[in-house]
Design a protein around this motif. Structure first.
Motif, PDB file in Angstrom:
ATOM      1  N   SER A   1       0.824  -1.218   0.000  1.00  0.00           N
ATOM      2  CA  SER A   1       0.000   0.000   0.000  1.00  0.00           C
ATOM      3  C   SER A   1       0.852   1.261   0.000  1.00  0.00           C
ATOM      4  O   SER A   1       0.448   2.288  -0.545  1.00  0.00           O
ATOM      5  N   PHE A   2       2.046   1.191   0.591  1.00  0.00           N
ATOM      6  CA  PHE A   2       2.923   2.368   0.624  1.00  0.00           C
ATOM      7  C   PHE A   2       3.751   2.514  -0.654  1.00  0.00           C
ATOM      8  O   PHE A   2       4.420   3.514  -0.842  1.00  0.00           O
ATOM      9  N   LEU A   3       3.703   1.502  -1.526  1.00  0.00           N
ATOM     10  CA  LEU A   3       4.436   1.568  -2.785  1.00  0.00           C
ATOM     11  C   LEU A   3       3.555   1.997  -3.949  1.00  0.00           C
ATOM     12  O   LEU A   3       4.060   2.263  -5.045  1.00  0.00           O
ATOM     13  N   ILE A   4       2.243   2.068  -3.708  1.00  0.00           N
ATOM     14  CA  ILE A   4       1.321   2.334  -4.818  1.00  0.00           C
ATOM     15  C   ILE A   4       1.523   3.724  -5.396  1.00  0.00           C
ATOM     16  O   ILE A   4       1.576   3.904  -6.615  1.00  0.00           O
ATOM     17  N   GLU A   5       1.640   4.723  -4.536  1.00  0.00           N
ATOM     18  CA  GLU A   5       1.823   6.086  -5.049  1.00  0.00           C
ATOM     19  C   GLU A   5       3.090   6.230  -5.887  1.00  0.00           C
ATOM     20  O   GLU A   5       3.033   6.751  -7.007  1.00  0.00           O
ATOM     21  N   PRO A   6       4.266   5.746  -5.403  1.00  0.00           N
ATOM     22  CA  PRO A   6       5.460   5.840  -6.263  1.00  0.00           C
ATOM     23  C   PRO A   6       5.302   5.095  -7.586  1.00  0.00           C
ATOM     24  O   PRO A   6       5.751   5.583  -8.633  1.00  0.00           O
ATOM     25  N   MET A   7       4.659   3.909  -7.552  1.00  0.00           N
ATOM     26  CA  MET A   7       4.469   3.163  -8.793  1.00  0.00           C
ATOM     27  C   MET A   7       3.578   3.929  -9.766  1.00  0.00           C
ATOM     28  O   MET A   7       3.838   3.953 -10.971  1.00  0.00           O
ATOM     29  N   CYS A   8       2.524   4.533  -9.239  1.00  0.00           N
ATOM     30  CA  CYS A   8       1.601   5.256 -10.115  1.00  0.00           C
ATOM     31  C   CYS A   8       2.216   6.545 -10.636  1.00  0.00           C
ATOM     32  O   CYS A   8       1.888   6.980 -11.741  1.00  0.00           O
ATOM     33  N   ARG A   9       3.083   7.174  -9.862  1.00  0.00           N
ATOM     34  CA  ARG A   9       3.784   8.363 -10.372  1.00  0.00           C
ATOM     35  C   ARG A   9       4.773   7.976 -11.470  1.00  0.00           C
ATOM     36  O   ARG A   9       5.015   8.736 -12.393  1.00  0.00           O
ATOM     37  N   LEU A  10       5.314   6.768 -11.352  1.00  0.00           N
ATOM     38  CA  LEU A  10       6.310   6.322 -12.322  1.00  0.00           C
ATOM     39  C   LEU A  10       5.662   5.781 -13.589  1.00  0.00           C
ATOM     40  O   LEU A  10       6.117   6.068 -14.709  1.00  0.00           O
ATOM     41  N   TRP A  11       4.562   4.999 -13.435  1.00  0.00           N
ATOM     42  CA  TRP A  11       3.968   4.304 -14.587  1.00  0.00           C
ATOM     43  C   TRP A  11       2.530   4.718 -14.907  1.00  0.00           C
ATOM     44  O   TRP A  11       2.002   4.293 -15.922  1.00  0.00           O
ATOM     45  N   SER A  12       1.888   5.452 -14.043  1.00  0.00           N
ATOM     46  CA  SER A  12       0.477   5.860 -14.133  1.00  0.00           C
ATOM     47  C   SER A  12      -0.407   4.782 -13.517  1.00  0.00           C
ATOM     48  O   SER A  12      -0.101   3.575 -13.557  1.00  0.00           O
ATOM     49  N   ALA A  13      -1.536   5.248 -12.949  1.00  0.00           N
ATOM     50  CA  ALA A  13      -2.463   4.328 -12.278  1.00  0.00           C
ATOM     51  C   ALA A  13      -3.019   3.300 -13.260  1.00  0.00           C
ATOM     52  O   ALA A  13      -3.212   2.128 -12.915  1.00  0.00           O
ATOM     53  N   ARG A  14      -3.283   3.716 -14.487  1.00  0.00           N
ATOM     54  CA  ARG A  14      -3.851   2.804 -15.478  1.00  0.00           C
ATOM     55  C   ARG A  14      -2.901   1.647 -15.771  1.00  0.00           C
ATOM     56  O   ARG A  14      -3.309   0.477 -15.804  1.00  0.00           O
ATOM     57  N   ARG A  15      -1.638   1.936 -15.991  1.00  0.00           N
ATOM     58  CA  ARG A  15      -0.679   0.862 -16.301  1.00  0.00           C
ATOM     59  C   ARG A  15      -0.487  -0.086 -15.124  1.00  0.00           C
ATOM     60  O   ARG A  15      -0.366  -1.315 -15.305  1.00  0.00           O
ATOM     61  N   VAL A  16      -0.426   0.467 -13.917  1.00  0.00           N
ATOM     62  CA  VAL A  16      -0.259  -0.390 -12.741  1.00  0.00           C
ATOM     63  C   VAL A  16      -1.459  -1.333 -12.597  1.00  0.00           C
ATOM     64  O   VAL A  16      -1.298  -2.533 -12.351  1.00  0.00           O
ATOM     65  N   TRP A  17      -2.655  -0.797 -12.765  1.00  0.00           N
ATOM     66  CA  TRP A  17      -3.873  -1.608 -12.639  1.00  0.00           C
ATOM     67  C   TRP A  17      -3.915  -2.709 -13.701  1.00  0.00           C
ATOM     68  O   TRP A  17      -4.179  -3.876 -13.409  1.00  0.00           O
ATOM     69  N   VAL A  18      -3.611  -2.351 -14.937  1.00  0.00           N
ATOM     70  CA  VAL A  18      -3.628  -3.328 -16.029  1.00  0.00           C
ATOM     71  C   VAL A  18      -2.586  -4.418 -15.802  1.00  0.00           C
ATOM     72  O   VAL A  18      -2.848  -5.614 -15.987  1.00  0.00           O
ATOM     73  N   THR A  19      -1.375  -4.014 -15.393  1.00  0.00           N
ATOM     74  CA  THR A  19      -0.304  -4.977 -15.165  1.00  0.00           C
ATOM     75  C   THR A  19      -0.659  -5.974 -14.073  1.00  0.00           C
ATOM     76  O   THR A  19      -0.423  -7.183 -14.200  1.00  0.00           O
ATOM     77  N   THR A  20      -1.261  -5.479 -12.994  1.00  0.00           N
ATOM     78  CA  THR A  20      -1.625  -6.399 -11.906  1.00  0.00           C
ATOM     79  C   THR A  20      -2.771  -7.331 -12.304  1.00  0.00           C
ATOM     80  O   THR A  20      -2.879  -8.440 -11.761  1.00  0.00           O
ATOM     81  N   ASN A  21      -3.610  -6.907 -13.243  1.00  0.00           N
ATOM     82  CA  ASN A  21      -4.637  -7.832 -13.739  1.00  0.00           C
ATOM     83  C   ASN A  21      -4.007  -8.985 -14.508  1.00  0.00           C
ATOM     84  O   ASN A  21      -4.472 -10.125 -14.454  1.00  0.00           O
ATOM     85  N   VAL A  22      -2.938  -8.698 -15.253  1.00  0.00           N
ATOM     86  CA  VAL A  22      -2.206  -9.768 -15.943  1.00  0.00           C
ATOM     87  C   VAL A  22      -1.582 -10.713 -14.918  1.00  0.00           C
ATOM     88  O   VAL A  22      -1.627 -11.940 -15.061  1.00  0.00           O
ATOM     89  N   ILE A  23      -0.995 -10.132 -13.858  1.00  0.00           N
ATOM     90  CA  ILE A  23      -0.405 -10.946 -12.792  1.00  0.00           C
ATOM     91  C   ILE A  23      -1.474 -11.817 -12.133  1.00  0.00           C
ATOM     92  O   ILE A  23      -1.256 -13.004 -11.856  1.00  0.00           O
ATOM     93  N   LEU A  24      -2.653 -11.242 -11.914  1.00  0.00           N
ATOM     94  CA  LEU A  24      -3.756 -11.996 -11.323  1.00  0.00           C
ATOM     95  C   LEU A  24      -4.150 -13.170 -12.210  1.00  0.00           C
ATOM     96  O   LEU A  24      -4.408 -14.277 -11.721  1.00  0.00           O
ATOM     97  N   CYS A  25      -4.194 -12.945 -13.512  1.00  0.00           N
ATOM     98  CA  CYS A  25      -4.510 -14.011 -14.465  1.00  0.00           C
ATOM     99  C   CYS A  25      -3.532 -15.172 -14.326  1.00  0.00           C
ATOM    100  O   CYS A  25      -3.920 -16.337 -14.248  1.00  0.00           O
TER     101      CYS A  25
END
Length: 534
Positions: free
Chosen positions: A370-394
């Motif tokens: 939860s504390f890494l989400i903001e840095p990841m979203c600043r680096l890659w954007s919230a959309r890319r992070v969400w999409v990438t984790t959906n692939v990981i979930l798959c």
């Protein structure tokens, strides 16, 4: 006048309120916002931990336990349909009404207080369902000697389960909106990181409690003629959950020093700021009745429909595991049966406790992520992070199917009477539970974060938007609750078929999200609410 204003600010500081925010993106929708001190903000979020403790017990223990009362594996999934029904009706309406609540006690706290009261009632009903069923005539035999179905206990249990889900939904939307109210635009990121941490803490102690099988030893008075070891463990865990909820609720009610809506409107008139757009004509809204809630769907910000669609697909991929994770450990990994021979029952109970331990590990990763989400979203954007984790979930859902099938194949190739779990299979299963904490943290955070940003910059109302977002969570729960059990029954009695479908849906969610999600910049995400929830 200036002196009176200065005195008011001094009184606010003494109460823990740092300043009044006016203007900016957030205030245009929320009016003047009093931003509280860091310590008061930490304490105001405490109820999130108390509610999540009970939710963790519900996820880890209740599906396995109801099967010991005689409900089949297929029917136990339908028990969860109460959550979607309650969420579909309760959260949007409560969010809408809390935006307009004019009580002196505040806008959000009355709903949170009422929800926690009903949670306590539900906990007592669930914990004592076996005793109530025994009193109603399920059997006169001791629980050690009776292994048949207990119809009255099962009905009472499901009733308590429904009340619990209804009550959880009554708390969630106002609690999330309360954090946005208190934090102000500049503190939104910090406040919701604290909120998510409380939820992770509640998960950790909840799953630790669920993995403990010693409550009947610590509190032997919980055991009765109708309630043996497994039942006493459940009863003890839920009674502790009630105590912790009441403590956390008291802390939140005291330190979440809300500003009544009437004061916000009066202050906005004095300072010349606009008030909440959806309450500009409160008398007209109140006279319009509940139909105003359905009309308010027109006020949803642009891009919200895409967020709802992707959230729905992501939760559709999550719910099979969410409902059956500990049952999967008991059946596929430990080769037990809740209504089988004594050795099978013991194996199943060990698997359920080990599954709760896996969920504890999952929650630790969730809290750290939860504390890494903001840095990841600043680096890659919230959309890319969400999409990438959906692939990981798959991928992870596919791995779940492989591990379960491998475990069953190895077991059927050995002596059937020797019910054991292979150490390497158990280690892989626990590793899977742990790694799943990362995509779960994203799902607990980014949909609500994007929703908060859209509501703050484009209108719609925080409470309303969060409540409507919940519809995209409960709709897939309806589908999974009605379909997962019969679907698994069609191919066998295990959970692998539903997990296979979840893997496919996770991939579809990633594809849809890549093309449809709004493109929020990393800088925009700095003021987005990072929260948690179910």
């Amino acid at each position: 006048m200036e002196k009176g204003r200065k005195g008011e600010l001094e009184m606010m500081e003494a109460a823990g309120l740092e300043k009044i925010e006016g203007g900016g993106d957030s205030s245009s929708e929320q009016g003047p916002v009093r931003q509280v001190s860091l310590m008061r903000l930490v304490l105001a979020c405490a109820v999130a931990g108390g509610v999540q403790y009970g939710w963790a017990l519900q996820l880890s223990l209740l599906t396995p336990y109801v099967q010991t009362l005689g409900l089949s594996h297929a029917l136990s999934s339908m028990m969860w349909i109460c959550g979607p029904i309650a969420g579909f009706v309760v959260q949007p309406i409560v969010g809408y009404r809390s935006d307009r609540c004019r009580l002196a006690f505040g806008r959000r706290r009355p709903f949170i207080l009422a929800g926690c009261f009903f949670i306590c009632i539900a906990v007592l009903i669930i914990g004592f369902s076996s005793d109530i069923g025994f009193a109603l005539g399920d059997t006169k035999l001791h629980c050690r000697d009776y292994t048949g179905s207990r119809v009255h206990a099962a009905v009472i249990f499901v009733l308590g389960f429904w009340i619990l889900d209804f009550s959880n939904n009554l708390v969630q939307a106002p609690a999330r909106a309360l954090i946005s109210d208190l934090s102000g635009a500049k503190g939104c990121n910090q406040a919701n990181a604290i909120f998510c941490s409380w939820m992770a803490f509640g998960n950790i102690i909840g799953y630790a409690s669920g993995s403990t099988g010693a409550y009947y030893k610590w509190f032997p008075f919980l055991m009765t003629k109708a309630c043996c070891e497994a039942c006493a463990n459940l009863k003890g865990a839920f009674l502790i959950a009630m105590v912790l909820l009441l403590i956390s609720l008291t802390v939140t009610v005291i330190f979440a020093n809300e500003v009544p809506l009437s004061e916000m409107e009066a202050e906005a008139r004095e300072t010349g700021e606009s008030t909440l757009t959806e309450i500009d004509s409160p008398k007209k809204e109140e006279n319009g009745g509940i139909f105003n809630f359905f009309r308010s769907f027109k006020k949803l910000p642009p891009g919200m429909l895409s967020v709802l669609l992707v959230t729905c697909l992501t939760w559709l991929a999550w719910f099979p595991f969410n409902m059956y994770d500990t049952d999967w450990m008991g059946r596929e990994i430990y080769h037990g049966e809740p209504k089988g021979t004594p050795s099978q029952v013991r194996a199943y109970e060990r698997g359920v406790r080990d599954g709760a331990f896996g969920l504890l590990l999952n929650s630790i990763v969730l809290g750290a992520t939860s504390f890494l989400i903001e840095p990841m979203c600043r680096l890659w954007s919230a959309r890319r992070v969400w999409v990438t984790t959906n692939v990981i979930l798959c991928v992870l859902m596919a791995v779940t199917c492989i591990i379960g099938s491998w475990s069953l194949k190895e077991f059927h190739n050995t002596n059937q009477q020797n019910i054991t779990v292979r150490k390497d299979v158990r280690a892989l299963a626990l590793t899977l539970f742990t790694v799943l904490g990362f995509p779960l943290a994203i799902l607990y955070s980014i949909p609500f974060a994007v929703t908060a940003q859209l509501a703050a910059t484009q209108g719609g109302g925080q409470g309303l938007c969060v409540g409507i977002l919940n519809i995209s969570i409960v709709l897939p729960q309806v589908i999974v609750s009605l379909g997962a059990g019969p679907w698994d029954q069609l191919f066998g009695k295990n959970n692998t078929p539903a997990f296979a479908v979840a893997s496919v849906v996770g991939l579809v969610g990633a594809i849809v999200g890549f093309f449809k999600l709004p493109r929020l910049s990393g800088q925009s995400f700095k003021t987005i609410a990072i929260g948690g929830g179910h």
